[in-house]
Design a protein around this motif. Sequence first.
Motif, PDB file in Angstrom:
ATOM      1  N   LEU A   1      39.355  42.896  27.026  1.00  0.00           N
ATOM      2  CA  LEU A   1      40.392  44.143  26.817  1.00  0.00           C
ATOM      3  C   LEU A   1      41.131  44.055  25.496  1.00  0.00           C
ATOM      4  N   THR A   2      41.519  42.926  24.984  1.00  0.00           N
ATOM      5  CA  THR A   2      42.229  42.572  24.018  1.00  0.00           C
ATOM      6  C   THR A   2      41.539  43.474  22.690  1.00  0.00           C
ATOM      7  N   PRO A   3      40.466  43.102  22.178  1.00  0.00           N
ATOM      8  CA  PRO A   3      39.889  43.872  21.181  1.00  0.00           C
ATOM      9  C   PRO A   3      39.905  45.518  21.163  1.00  0.00           C
ATOM     10  N   GLY A   4      40.419  45.797  22.525  1.00  0.00           N
ATOM     11  CA  GLY A   4      40.260  47.491  22.505  1.00  0.00           C
ATOM     12  C   GLY A   4      38.663  47.928  22.810  1.00  0.00           C
ATOM     13  N   ARG A   5      37.775  47.116  23.220  1.00  0.00           N
ATOM     14  CA  ARG A   5      36.346  47.705  23.547  1.00  0.00           C
ATOM     15  C   ARG A   5      36.291  48.356  24.725  1.00  0.00           C
ATOM     16  N   TYR A   6      37.187  47.789  25.873  1.00  0.00           N
ATOM     17  CA  TYR A   6      37.219  48.237  27.104  1.00  0.00           C
ATOM     18  C   TYR A   6      38.519  48.846  27.577  1.00  0.00           C
ATOM     19  N   GLY A   7      38.356  49.825  28.368  1.00  0.00           N
ATOM     20  CA  GLY A   7      39.615  49.980  28.984  1.00  0.00           C
ATOM     21  C   GLY A   7      40.169  49.053  30.224  1.00  0.00           C
ATOM     22  N   ALA A   8      41.391  49.536  30.686  1.00  0.00           N
ATOM     23  CA  ALA A   8      42.070  48.488  31.734  1.00  0.00           C
ATOM     24  C   ALA A   8      40.869  48.360  32.853  1.00  0.00           C
ATOM     25  N   TRP A   9      40.047  49.284  33.179  1.00  0.00           N
ATOM     26  CA  TRP A   9      39.035  48.913  34.384  1.00  0.00           C
ATOM     27  C   TRP A   9      38.333  47.752  34.195  1.00  0.00           C
ATOM     28  N   ILE A  10      38.304  47.017  32.927  1.00  0.00           N
ATOM     29  CA  ILE A  10      37.781  45.721  32.835  1.00  0.00           C
ATOM     30  C   ILE A  10      38.739  44.828  33.927  1.00  0.00           C
ATOM     31  N   LEU A  11      39.888  44.744  34.054  1.00  0.00           N
ATOM     32  CA  LEU A  11      40.653  44.074  34.559  1.00  0.00           C
ATOM     33  C   LEU A  11      40.665  44.140  36.070  1.00  0.00           C
ATOM     34  N   VAL A  12      40.063  45.136  36.779  1.00  0.00           N
ATOM     35  CA  VAL A  12      40.047  45.597  38.181  1.00  0.00           C
ATOM     36  C   VAL A  12      39.388  44.570  38.598  1.00  0.00           C
ATOM     37  N   VAL A  13      38.149  44.102  38.317  1.00  0.00           N
ATOM     38  CA  VAL A  13      37.093  43.225  38.586  1.00  0.00           C
ATOM     39  C   VAL A  13      37.823  41.718  38.723  1.00  0.00           C
ATOM     40  N   GLY A  14      38.673  41.499  37.877  1.00  0.00           N
ATOM     41  CA  GLY A  14      39.405  40.053  37.840  1.00  0.00           C
ATOM     42  C   GLY A  14      40.469  40.083  38.854  1.00  0.00           C
ATOM     43  N   LEU A  15      40.851  41.357  39.270  1.00  0.00           N
ATOM     44  CA  LEU A  15      41.965  41.174  40.332  1.00  0.00           C
ATOM     45  C   LEU A  15      41.435  41.283  41.768  1.00  0.00           C
ATOM     46  N   LEU A  16      40.048  41.674  41.937  1.00  0.00           N
ATOM     47  CA  LEU A  16      39.466  41.886  43.230  1.00  0.00           C
ATOM     48  C   LEU A  16      39.749  40.956  44.266  1.00  0.00           C
ATOM     49  N   ARG A  17      39.609  39.658  43.537  1.00  0.00           N
ATOM     50  CA  ARG A  17      39.838  38.527  44.758  1.00  0.00           C
ATOM     51  C   ARG A  17      41.012  38.105  45.206  1.00  0.00           C
ATOM     52  N   TYR A  18      42.053  38.414  44.226  1.00  0.00           N
ATOM     53  CA  TYR A  18      43.523  38.340  44.527  1.00  0.00           C
ATOM     54  C   TYR A  18      44.001  39.389  45.575  1.00  0.00           C
ATOM     55  N   VAL A  19      43.548  40.511  45.369  1.00  0.00           N
ATOM     56  CA  VAL A  19      43.874  41.746  46.133  1.00  0.00           C
ATOM     57  C   VAL A  19      43.132  41.584  47.558  1.00  0.00           C
ATOM     58  N   TYR A  20      41.975  40.973  47.608  1.00  0.00           N
ATOM     59  CA  TYR A  20      41.452  40.622  48.813  1.00  0.00           C
ATOM     60  C   TYR A  20      42.000  39.628  49.820  1.00  0.00           C
ATOM     61  N   VAL A  21      42.517  38.607  49.002  1.00  0.00           N
ATOM     62  CA  VAL A  21      43.229  37.490  49.778  1.00  0.00           C
ATOM     63  C   VAL A  21      44.413  37.966  50.218  1.00  0.00           C
ATOM     64  N   LEU A  22      45.147  38.531  49.299  1.00  0.00           N
ATOM     65  CA  LEU A  22      46.404  39.406  49.756  1.00  0.00           C
ATOM     66  C   LEU A  22      46.445  39.947  50.865  1.00  0.00           C
ATOM     67  N   VAL A  23      45.739  41.116  50.812  1.00  0.00           N
ATOM     68  CA  VAL A  23      45.248  42.112  52.160  1.00  0.00           C
ATOM     69  C   VAL A  23      45.073  41.212  53.329  1.00  0.00           C
ATOM     70  N   LEU A  24      44.188  40.140  53.285  1.00  0.00           N
ATOM     71  CA  LEU A  24      44.140  39.432  54.507  1.00  0.00           C
ATOM     72  C   LEU A  24      45.328  38.604  54.956  1.00  0.00           C
ATOM     73  N   ALA A  25      46.176  38.344  53.922  1.00  0.00           N
ATOM     74  CA  ALA A  25      47.383  37.591  54.509  1.00  0.00           C
ATOM     75  C   ALA A  25      48.345  38.398  55.099  1.00  0.00           C
ATOM     76  N   LEU A  26      48.401  39.790  54.302  1.00  0.00           N
ATOM     77  CA  LEU A  26      49.591  40.675  54.843  1.00  0.00           C
ATOM     78  C   LEU A  26      48.991  41.652  56.299  1.00  0.00           C
TER      79      LEU A  26
END
Length: 119
Positions: A30-55
């Motif tokens: 993301l930092t060099p500006g080659r990709y948009g913020a969508w590149i971070l979504v896949v990095g957050l998927l595991r955390y979202v999955y665990v958070l949803v399972l906890a809540l």
Amino acid sequence: KRRGKASEFGAYFDMETDAYFVLLAGIVLLTPGRYGAWILVVGLLRYVYVLVLALVPARAGEQPRSSFGRHAFTSLMLGLTLGMVLGEPLATVATALGCGLVTASFLRSFYWSYGPRAR
């Protein structure tokens, strides 16, 4: 694992280390500006999955690891690596393909945990 010394902690440590690495790779891309913020979504998927399972605990619990998930993660690692070293448009295609497969894997996990079969 081969020596029978695998533990539940080791499995979770492995998954969380992988998720953290994917998030860091997304930040690097993301930092060099080659990709948009969508590149971070896949990095957050595991955390979202665990958070949803906890809540919202699922009746079926967390989906066991699958061969599809492992292959999708391998494709993601290859796609992120190629995204860092290849030129356009191949870098974007490889990265998007890996991200798409991992997203599909997490969608399968959500469906397994919360879909009609879980009831």
